[in-house]
Scaffold this active site. Structure first.
Site, PDB file in Angstrom:
ATOM      1  N   ILE A 219       0.860  -1.334  -0.092  1.00  0.00           N
ATOM      2  CA  ILE A 219      -0.037   0.051  -0.057  1.00  0.00           C
ATOM      3  C   ILE A 219       0.722   1.226   0.176  1.00  0.00           C
ATOM      4  O   ILE A 219       0.515   2.362  -0.801  1.00  0.00           O
ATOM      5  CB  ILE A 219      -0.905   0.225   1.272  1.00  0.00           C
ATOM      6  CG1 ILE A 219      -1.819  -1.390   1.122  1.00  0.00           C
ATOM      7  CG2 ILE A 219      -1.794   1.116   1.165  1.00  0.00           C
ATOM      8  CD1 ILE A 219      -2.592  -1.339   2.467  1.00  0.00           C
TER       9      ILE A 219
ATOM     10  N   ASP B  88      11.716   3.056   4.883  1.00  0.00           N
ATOM     11  CA  ASP B  88      11.437   1.634   4.694  1.00  0.00           C
ATOM     12  C   ASP B  88      12.619   0.717   5.283  1.00  0.00           C
ATOM     13  O   ASP B  88      13.890   1.189   4.643  1.00  0.00           O
ATOM     14  CB  ASP B  88      10.970   1.163   3.523  1.00  0.00           C
ATOM     15  CG  ASP B  88      10.270   0.117   3.342  1.00  0.00           C
ATOM     16  OD1 ASP B  88      10.927  -0.999   3.835  1.00  0.00           O
ATOM     17  OD2 ASP B  88       9.076   0.034   3.300  1.00  0.00           O
TER      18      ASP B  88
ATOM     19  N   SER C 209       2.214  -7.262   9.129  1.00  0.00           N
ATOM     20  CA  SER C 209       0.878  -7.144   8.841  1.00  0.00           C
ATOM     21  C   SER C 209       0.387  -8.657   8.426  1.00  0.00           C
ATOM     22  O   SER C 209      -0.721  -8.502   8.064  1.00  0.00           O
ATOM     23  CB  SER C 209       0.762  -6.260   7.587  1.00  0.00           C
ATOM     24  OG  SER C 209       1.288  -6.604   6.426  1.00  0.00           O
TER      25      SER C 209
ATOM     26  N   THR D 140      -6.376  -0.868  10.278  1.00  0.00           N
ATOM     27  CA  THR D 140      -6.807  -2.039   9.685  1.00  0.00           C
ATOM     28  C   THR D 140      -8.335  -2.204  10.371  1.00  0.00           C
ATOM     29  O   THR D 140      -8.423  -1.998  11.686  1.00  0.00           O
ATOM     30  CB  THR D 140      -6.144  -3.550   9.794  1.00  0.00           C
ATOM     31  OG1 THR D 140      -6.915  -4.323   9.359  1.00  0.00           O
ATOM     32  CG2 THR D 140      -5.799  -3.714  11.225  1.00  0.00           C
ATOM     33  N   ASP D 141      -9.228  -2.730   9.608  1.00  0.00           N
ATOM     34  CA  ASP D 141     -10.459  -3.258  10.391  1.00  0.00           C
ATOM     35  C   ASP D 141     -10.241  -4.220  11.096  1.00  0.00           C
ATOM     36  O   ASP D 141     -11.354  -4.516  11.975  1.00  0.00           O
ATOM     37  CB  ASP D 141     -11.704  -3.452   9.321  1.00  0.00           C
ATOM     38  CG  ASP D 141     -11.317  -4.386   8.189  1.00  0.00           C
ATOM     39  OD1 ASP D 141     -10.193  -4.901   8.346  1.00  0.00           O
ATOM     40  OD2 ASP D 141     -12.138  -4.852   7.382  1.00  0.00           O
ATOM     41  N   GLU D 142      -9.289  -4.990  11.173  1.00  0.00           N
ATOM     42  CA  GLU D 142      -8.986  -6.325  11.983  1.00  0.00           C
ATOM     43  C   GLU D 142      -9.003  -5.888  13.386  1.00  0.00           C
ATOM     44  O   GLU D 142      -9.184  -6.736  14.686  1.00  0.00           O
ATOM     45  CB  GLU D 142      -7.870  -6.948  11.632  1.00  0.00           C
ATOM     46  CG  GLU D 142      -8.153  -7.683  10.398  1.00  0.00           C
ATOM     47  CD  GLU D 142      -6.846  -8.525   9.967  1.00  0.00           C
ATOM     48  OE1 GLU D 142      -6.652  -9.293  10.695  1.00  0.00           O
ATOM     49  OE2 GLU D 142      -6.344  -8.557   8.552  1.00  0.00           O
TER      50      GLU D 142
ATOM     51  N   TYR E 194      -1.344  -9.837  15.259  1.00  0.00           N
ATOM     52  CA  TYR E 194      -1.248  -8.799  14.698  1.00  0.00           C
ATOM     53  C   TYR E 194      -2.353  -7.634  14.915  1.00  0.00           C
ATOM     54  O   TYR E 194      -1.782  -6.524  15.069  1.00  0.00           O
ATOM     55  CB  TYR E 194      -1.237  -9.150  12.838  1.00  0.00           C
ATOM     56  CG  TYR E 194      -1.930  -8.355  12.229  1.00  0.00           C
ATOM     57  CD1 TYR E 194      -0.862  -7.024  12.060  1.00  0.00           C
ATOM     58  CD2 TYR E 194      -3.143  -7.939  11.390  1.00  0.00           C
ATOM     59  CE1 TYR E 194      -1.103  -5.910  10.831  1.00  0.00           C
ATOM     60  CE2 TYR E 194      -3.244  -7.216  10.681  1.00  0.00           C
ATOM     61  CZ  TYR E 194      -2.481  -6.040  10.507  1.00  0.00           C
ATOM     62  OH  TYR E 194      -2.840  -4.918   9.524  1.00  0.00           O
TER      63      TYR E 194
ATOM     64  N   LYS F 195      -1.850  -3.670  16.164  1.00  0.00           N
ATOM     65  CA  LYS F 195      -2.311  -2.526  15.706  1.00  0.00           C
ATOM     66  C   LYS F 195      -3.312  -1.674  16.381  1.00  0.00           C
ATOM     67  O   LYS F 195      -3.286  -0.440  16.388  1.00  0.00           O
ATOM     68  CB  LYS F 195      -3.031  -2.764  14.364  1.00  0.00           C
ATOM     69  CG  LYS F 195      -1.962  -3.251  13.090  1.00  0.00           C
ATOM     70  CD  LYS F 195      -1.128  -2.346  12.710  1.00  0.00           C
ATOM     71  CE  LYS F 195      -1.968  -1.166  11.816  1.00  0.00           C
ATOM     72  NZ  LYS F 195      -0.725  -0.293  11.200  1.00  0.00           N
TER      73      LYS F 195
ATOM     74  N   HIS G  20      -9.172 -17.403  13.331  1.00  0.00           N
ATOM     75  CA  HIS G  20      -9.456 -16.578  12.403  1.00  0.00           C
ATOM     76  C   HIS G  20     -10.790 -16.176  12.219  1.00  0.00           C
ATOM     77  O   HIS G  20     -12.098 -16.629  12.142  1.00  0.00           O
ATOM     78  CB  HIS G  20      -9.688 -17.607  11.111  1.00  0.00           C
ATOM     79  CG  HIS G  20      -9.416 -17.238   9.711  1.00  0.00           C
ATOM     80  ND1 HIS G  20      -8.996 -18.350   8.663  1.00  0.00           N
ATOM     81  CD2 HIS G  20      -9.214 -16.029   9.288  1.00  0.00           C
ATOM     82  CE1 HIS G  20      -8.973 -17.468   7.458  1.00  0.00           C
ATOM     83  NE2 HIS G  20      -9.167 -16.157   7.758  1.00  0.00           N
TER      84      HIS G  20
END
Length: 341
Positions: free
Chosen positions: A13, A32, A83, A137-139, A162, A166, A288
């Site tokens: 991204i 980076d 990620s 992230t939506d996670e 993960y 975040k 999951h």
């Protein structure tokens, strides 16, 4: 925005956002660490005096101080992160180091270099000359049932190391806004896909394996549901937040394209003319999440943004890119892309 620091700008991204911003003639400093997912091939076409690359880690506070001083950074767009959920299950420590401690270092550096007046943050008419944007992230919201959507008010309930890392980083960003008046925003996106995505993720992995006629591993029965967002739509949404977003606000970014994983895999096989016999169902991973889906209402109503790509348009463009750039994938699979780093 005069001098923009993009962290993780050699990743999927991040590199797309570097190209997007250079096309708008912004000055970019790309930091980076070039870990396995950082790929300078993503940036090889750039020949632009507005662009500078610095190899380094966001955990290096001395380096961050130097970058902020030398380049007079006024905007941070923070992509740099570990990620991959599977990797966070087998080795979570690096996720804490990069995603939490690295974000903390960036916040501390920005706070020390920018002249911030904490009281101004609570004035909604306040227009800051600096900004820190955390790309999340939506996670972090956990999993949804068969109905409903994630909104910006959904409680955080991360289910993997993960997403927990975040969520922690997001909370530090929020705290630096509330406590120190740092002009911050947080964006939380759904599953991205498109050009330059490292082939460990679902869509590029399925494309890569299908082109080589090797099995396509699908967790469980492939019934997990994701909202798919083309990376170019994600870039335009981030730009909308940078240019029009209200300081201190969270904005969810989704593609309005809910699909079961198995639907995505079958679409790829059908488009490439490959048999479904290549699908290999494998044991599901621990924790999951079954379904993610984003409510775009806030960013659409407040900033006038909406995704341009339907999934059918986006996957067609993505497939064509991978078909036309198989040498890019070959260099990753062989490890050639890492030589000389």
């Amino acid at each position: 925005m005069k001098n923009i620091l993009i962290t993780g700008g050699a990743g999927f991204i991040g590199s797309n956002f570097v190209h997007f911003m250079l096309n708008k003639n912004h000055r970019i400093i790309n930091l980076d660490a070039l870990t396995y997912a950082g790929n300078l091939d993503n940036l090889a076409s750039i020949k632009n005096p507005l662009y500078s690359f610095v190899k380094g880690n966001i955990c290096d506070k001395t380096l961050l101080d130097r970058i902020f001083t030398e380049h007079e950074i006024d905007t941070v767009v923070h992509f740099a992160a570990e990620s991959h959920v599977d990797r966070s299950i087998t080795g979570p420590e690096i996720f804490i180091q990069t995603n939490v401690h690295g974000t903390f270092n960036l916040l501390e550096t920005a706070k020390s270099h920018w002249k911030i007046f904490p009281a101004d943050h609570h004035n909604r008419e306040y227009k800051s000359a600096v900004r820190f944007l955390q790309v999340s992230t939506d996670e972090v919201y956990g999993a949804l049932g068969d109905t409903g959507l994630f909104t910006e008010e959904t409680p955080l309930a991360p289910n993997s190391p993960y997403s927990a890392s975040k969520a922690s980083a997001d909370m530090f960003v929020r705290a630096y806004g509330e406590t120190f008046g740092l002009p911050v925003n947080i964006t939380r996106c759904s599953n991205n896909y498109g050009q330059y995505q490292f082939p460990e993720k679902l869509i590029p992995l399925m494309i890569t394996n299908a082109l080589r006629d090797i099995p396509l591993p699908v967790y469980g029965k492939g019934e997990q549901v994701r909202d798919w967002l083309h990376v170019e739509d994600h870039c335009s949404a981030i730009y909308a937040v940078l240019t029009k977003g209200e300081i201190g606000e969270v904005y969810n970014i989704g593609g309005n394209n809910e699909k079961q994983n198995i639907e995505v895999v079958r679409k790829i096989l059908q488009t490439l003319g490959k048999p479904e016999s290549l699908i290999k169902y494998v044991q599901d991973r621990p924790g999951h999440d079954r379904r993610y889906a984003i409510d775009n209402g806030k960013i659409t109503a407040k900033l006038g943004w909406s995704p341009e790509y339907s999934f059918e348009q986006g996957i067609e463009k993505t497939l064509q890119w991978y078909l036309s750039n198989q040498d890019w994938t070959d260099r990753i699979i062989s490890g050639e892309y890492r030589r000389g780093l």
